[in-house]
Design an enzyme around this catalytic site. Structure first.
Site, PDB file in Angstrom:
ATOM      1  N   GLU A  39       0.811  -1.220   0.000  1.00 13.07           N
ATOM      2  CA  GLU A  39       0.000   0.000   0.000  1.00 13.07           C
ATOM      3  C   GLU A  39       0.846   1.271   0.000  1.00 13.07           C
ATOM      4  O   GLU A  39       0.511   2.248  -0.681  1.00 13.07           O
ATOM      5  CB  GLU A  39      -0.957   0.002   1.196  1.00 13.07           C
ATOM      6  CG  GLU A  39      -2.172  -0.918   1.040  1.00 13.07           C
ATOM      7  CD  GLU A  39      -1.917  -2.360   1.425  1.00 13.07           C
ATOM      8  OE1 GLU A  39      -0.764  -2.679   1.818  1.00 13.07           O
ATOM      9  OE2 GLU A  39      -2.846  -3.174   1.331  1.00 13.07           O
ATOM     10  N   HIS A  49     -11.259  -3.607  10.738  1.00 10.97           N
ATOM     11  CA  HIS A  49     -11.941  -3.554   9.439  1.00 10.97           C
ATOM     12  C   HIS A  49     -13.125  -2.600   9.471  1.00 10.97           C
ATOM     13  O   HIS A  49     -14.028  -2.700   8.643  1.00 10.97           O
ATOM     14  CB  HIS A  49     -12.423  -4.956   9.028  1.00 10.97           C
ATOM     15  CG  HIS A  49     -11.336  -5.827   8.474  1.00 10.97           C
ATOM     16  ND1 HIS A  49     -10.219  -6.174   9.198  1.00 10.97           N
ATOM     17  CD2 HIS A  49     -11.174  -6.404   7.259  1.00 10.97           C
ATOM     18  CE1 HIS A  49      -9.435  -6.950   8.452  1.00 10.97           C
ATOM     19  NE2 HIS A  49      -9.983  -7.095   7.272  1.00 10.97           N
TER      20      HIS A  49
HETATM   21  C1  LIG Z   1      -2.321  -4.248   4.552  1.00  9.94           C
HETATM   22  C2  LIG Z   1      -3.452  -5.068   4.079  1.00  9.94           C
HETATM   23  N1  LIG Z   1      -3.812  -4.987   2.785  1.00  9.94           N
HETATM   24  C3  LIG Z   1      -4.822  -5.761   2.338  1.00  9.94           C
HETATM   25  C4  LIG Z   1      -5.470  -6.618   3.170  1.00  9.94           C
HETATM   26  C5  LIG Z   1      -6.585  -7.505   2.641  1.00  9.94           C
HETATM   27  N2  LIG Z   1      -6.171  -8.907   2.698  1.00  9.94           N
HETATM   28  C6  LIG Z   1      -6.622  -9.718   3.667  1.00  9.94           C
HETATM   29  S1  LIG Z   1      -6.004 -11.250   3.526  1.00  9.94           S
HETATM   30  C7  LIG Z   1      -5.145 -10.847   2.137  1.00  9.94           C
HETATM   31  C8  LIG Z   1      -4.358 -11.896   1.397  1.00  9.94           C
HETATM   32  C9  LIG Z   1      -3.104 -12.258   2.015  1.00  9.94           C
HETATM   33  O1  LIG Z   1      -2.544 -13.283   1.276  1.00  9.94           O
HETATM   34  P1  LIG Z   1      -1.472 -14.230   1.877  1.00  9.94           P
HETATM   35  O2  LIG Z   1      -0.523 -13.470   2.740  1.00  9.94           O
HETATM   36  O3  LIG Z   1      -0.871 -14.982   0.766  1.00  9.94           O
HETATM   37  O4  LIG Z   1      -2.295 -15.178   2.834  1.00  9.94           O
HETATM   38  P2  LIG Z   1      -3.461 -16.197   2.465  1.00  9.94           P
HETATM   39  O5  LIG Z   1      -4.746 -15.448   2.577  1.00  9.94           O
HETATM   40  O6  LIG Z   1      -3.208 -16.711   1.105  1.00  9.94           O
HETATM   41  O7  LIG Z   1      -3.375 -17.239   3.514  1.00  9.94           O
HETATM   42  C10 LIG Z   1      -5.344  -9.521   1.815  1.00  9.94           C
HETATM   43  C11 LIG Z   1      -4.716  -8.871   0.666  1.00  9.94           C
HETATM   44  C12 LIG Z   1      -5.094  -6.637   4.513  1.00  9.94           C
HETATM   45  N3  LIG Z   1      -5.699  -7.416   5.402  1.00  9.94           N
HETATM   46  N4  LIG Z   1      -4.079  -5.862   4.934  1.00  9.94           N
END
Ligand SMILES: Cc1ncc(C[n+]2csc(CCOP(=O)(O)OP(=O)(O)O)c2C)c(N)n1
Lengths: 325, 350
Positions: free
Chosen positions: B59, B128
């Site tokens: 971000e 959130h």
């Molecule tokens: C800083 C931030 N940006 C966006 C999000 C939205 N978000 C929640 S889970 C996620 C995916 C994360 O992916 P990963 O680290 O690969 O974990 P997975 O969900 O695949 O287990 C995102 C982008 C967030 N929680 N925090």
């Protein structure tokens, strides 16, 4: 690996799978009113980590933390109650599925902002290093975390100070519906990228529980002996939707063929088959394990459902150490 | 034809992308099958993946990227699925975007639009659900926009994209399914003008975003009891339409400021302060405000029951200011779905 550890791995994987599947099955009742990220398909890494880490080691995680919490020894009852928003939950209903904690077993907290607990993890390790406690800090992370600045800033400092940190990455290929291809250049291995910071890294099959265990055993021993931080990347796959109980292959962000190929590599029956073939467990042992797990899950859900909600005034507590402010 | 607030956002983005080749649109999930709650759905198919694209979970870097692209002639629109995720980019927003024009003597500005979605209820919990418009409004150089209706969602989004300054565009998740008439075409609503939603002489109620919906229920309920209020939907938090607020308070003599953010340091406090200090003589009673309490929103549904300001609280506050009993039981009874969802359309998980 001794038979006892093998059995433990199988038990923990069966337990995590059954817990997650039960959440999925009951989620539609609209009683678990919070975003919930399941890790069905990814049980091997969590179980192996749980078996390698000691209760006195500390761990932190992110939004998809049920498996990490359970593997580290977190209370199932307290977790399910938390998802139900009950006062008996591990965060007294304040946090929900994404904010799990059980300090009694060294699970120091999971939070929902991607990357948010990575620097917290290296901070946890600093007193361990200064006081030579022999503990390590484990930072569970997904493949989106090495896109954040704070991840690299944290790894850098952990290397500078040679902190006893295990960065444990479950690479399931997706961040929500975004594949790695839109987030990292083709052909990159995260473990190789991170190695540039000057720490030992490892890449492996995250669906082979015993291989993960073996790699982590070696790595954690090295970290414990003062060799500084390490980064482990294991490839695995999330079966269900990013958030929520359903399968979502029909929406088109990943192919059914890819999903089916990973499903054939389901880590739970794979270990089960291997242990039966090697006569480490029998079918009857597995049935006993499953029965024990089912009973525990039944009890945990009954506990969660029958527990009271927090009293309304709890909405206003815990902001500061005292009530002033 | 009525469309949803979410569809109006998409309409606004499509209109901007079509109107100006320098508009680009990106953010986590922008081109995924859900298209950020439908607000960016399939735009990449229409305008190409050079102009509409996903991004890494970076971000801070991507906000700086937007600033640089804007300095070099583009009009970036960046989207965060929750406001809370944008907090990683505060440094870029505050130290670079907001001050660029000022600190370089007016040489160049940063025409970026940063969409952030505010969550609420249904277990969105402490990370959130934050409604931090006062943070952004506090920073000279940033503009802050909070639409309520579908029509304003489109018009103000276009107004923001074609504004020459950085705009924080705050969308409330509970508004995404609200239906309304939306004009077709390139309808750009200029920033900084409030909308008077209801007229009356009893009390001036100032609201923004989803608070306007709760206030509308309250105002219409009060009207049936013979109490007619002015209801002002701010639409833009900075610049704030002081003339409209002042004119209304001069008419009614009573001010009730609402805020979806926390009480301390909030926008409602600023409105009360400005009116109390500069227009004290117009007031017949002490100005009042209703805002979220100074605690994070908890996850358990049991802990959000009394957390949010709702129509009945607004109606009660109006009654108190007028020294009158008002009836609210029937207002509460109208709500036919659980308190933690915006309507029957929402069943989680996001
Ligand atoms: C800083 C931030 N940006 C966006 C999000 C939205 N978000 C929640 S889970 C996620 C995916 C994360 O992916 P990963 O680290 O690969 O974990 P997975 O969900 O695949 O287990 C995102 C982008 C967030 N929680 N925090």
């Amino acid at each position: 690996m001794n038979p006892e550890t093998s059995r433990r791995l199988l038990f923990d994987m069966l337990r995590i799978r059954s817990v997650e599947e039960t959440i999925a099955a009951r989620y539609g009742e609209q009683k678990m009113r919070c975003p919930t990220h399941l890790s069905v398909g990814q049980e091997a890494v969590a179980a192996a980590a749980g078996a390698v880490l000691r209760p006195t080691d500390l761990a932190v995680s992110g939004h998809r933390a049920h498996a990490h919490y359970l593997a580290k020894g977190g209370s199932l009852k307290a977790m399910i109650a938390e998802i139900y928003g009950k006062v008996t939950g591990c965060a007294r209903g304040k946090g929900g599925s994404m904010h799990l904690i059980d300090e009694s077993v060294g699970f120091m907290g999971s939070t929902a902002i991607v990357g948010g607990t990575v620097p917290v993890g290296i901070g946890l390790s600093y007193p361990m290093k200064l006081n030579a406690t022999g503990q390590i800090a484990c930072v569970f992370l997904g493949d989106a975390v090495p896109e954040t600045g704070v991840f690299f800033e944290s790894v850098n400092f952990a290397v500078v100070k040679q902190l006893p940190v295990l960065f444990l990455c479950e690479n399931n290929g997706y961040s929500v519906y975004s594949p790695l291809s839109v987030r990292q250049p083709p052909g990159r291995k995260l473990s190789e990228l991170v190695a540039g910071f000057g720490l030992t890294t490892h890449h492996g099959d995250g669906n082979d529980a015993r291989a993960v265990y073996a790699a982590l055993s070696e790595g954690v021993a090295a970290i414990r002996s003062g060799e500084g931080p390490r980064f482990y990347e294991f490839e695995t796959y999330r079966w269900r939707e990013h958030c929520g109980p359903n399968y979502d292959n029909e929406i088109g962000y990943r192919s059914v063929a890819e999903f089916e190929a990973w499903k054939l590599r389901d880590p739970v029956p794979a270990l089960q088959r291997a242990l039966i073939t090697e006569a480490i467990v029998t079918d009857a042992d597995v049935a006993d394990m499953q029965a024990e797990i089912d009973a525990e899950i039944e009890e945990a859900f009954a506990f969660a459902k029958s527990s009271p909600f927090p009293p309304p005034e709890d909405a206003f507590t815990d902001v500061y150490a005292s009530t002033a402010g | 034809m009525a469309t949803s607030f979410a569809a109006a956002i998409r309409d606004g983005l499509a209109t901007a992308l079509a109107a100006d080749p320098n508009v680009i649109c990106f953010g986590l999930g922008t081109d995924d099958p859900k298209g950020v709650f439908g607000t960016t759905l399939d735009l990449h198919k229409e305008f190409g993946s050079d102009r509409v694209f996903d991004m890494p979970t970076s971000e801070a870097a991507m906000t700086g990227f937007a600033i640089g692209a804007a300095l070099n002639g583009m009009r970036p629109v960046m989207t965060h699925q929750r406001l809370d995720f944008a907090l990683l980019s505060i440094d870029q927003l505050v130290n670079n975007a907001a001050k660029w024009r000022f600190m370089f003597g007016g040489k160049r500005g940063v025409p970026i639009t940063i969409r952030m979605i505010i969550g609420r209820g249904w277990g969105q919990g402490p990370t959130h659900s934050q409604s931090l418009q006062s943070w952004f409004a506090h920073i000279p150089g940033l503009k802050v926009v909070m639409p309520t209706t579908a029509e304003d969602a489109k018009g103000l989004l276009l107004g923001s994209i074609f504004d020459d300054d950085p705009v924080i565009f705050l969308e409330h998740r509970w508004l995404h399914n609200m239906q309304g008439e939306v004009p077709t075409g390139d309808v750009r609503t200029p920033l900084g003008k409030a909308r008077v939603v209801r007229q009356g002489d009893a009390v001036t109620i100032v609201a923004m975003s989803y608070m306007t919906v709760e206030a509308l229920h309250a105002v219409d309920h009060l009207a049936a009891q013979g109490i007619a209020c002015d209801l002002i939907d701010l639409r833009s938090i900075r610049p704030l339409d002081w003339p409209t607020v002042i004119a209304s308070v001069q008419k009614t003599g009573r001010l009730l400021a609402l805020d979806s953010g926390h009480l301390t340091g909030g926008v409602a406090g600023e409105i009360v302060a400005r009116i109390a200090t500069d227009h004290f003589a117009s007031l017949k009673c002490a100005p009042q405000r209703l805002a979220a309490p100074d605690v994070p929103e908890a996850t358990s549904p049991a802990l959000t029951k009394t957390y949010h300001v709702r129509a009945e609280h607004i109606a009660e506050a109006v009654g108190d200011m007028l020294g009158r009993e008002v009836e609210t039981a029937s207002l509460i009874a109208q709500r036919s779905f659980p308190h933690d969802v915006p309507g029957t359309w929402f069943s989680g998980p996001f």
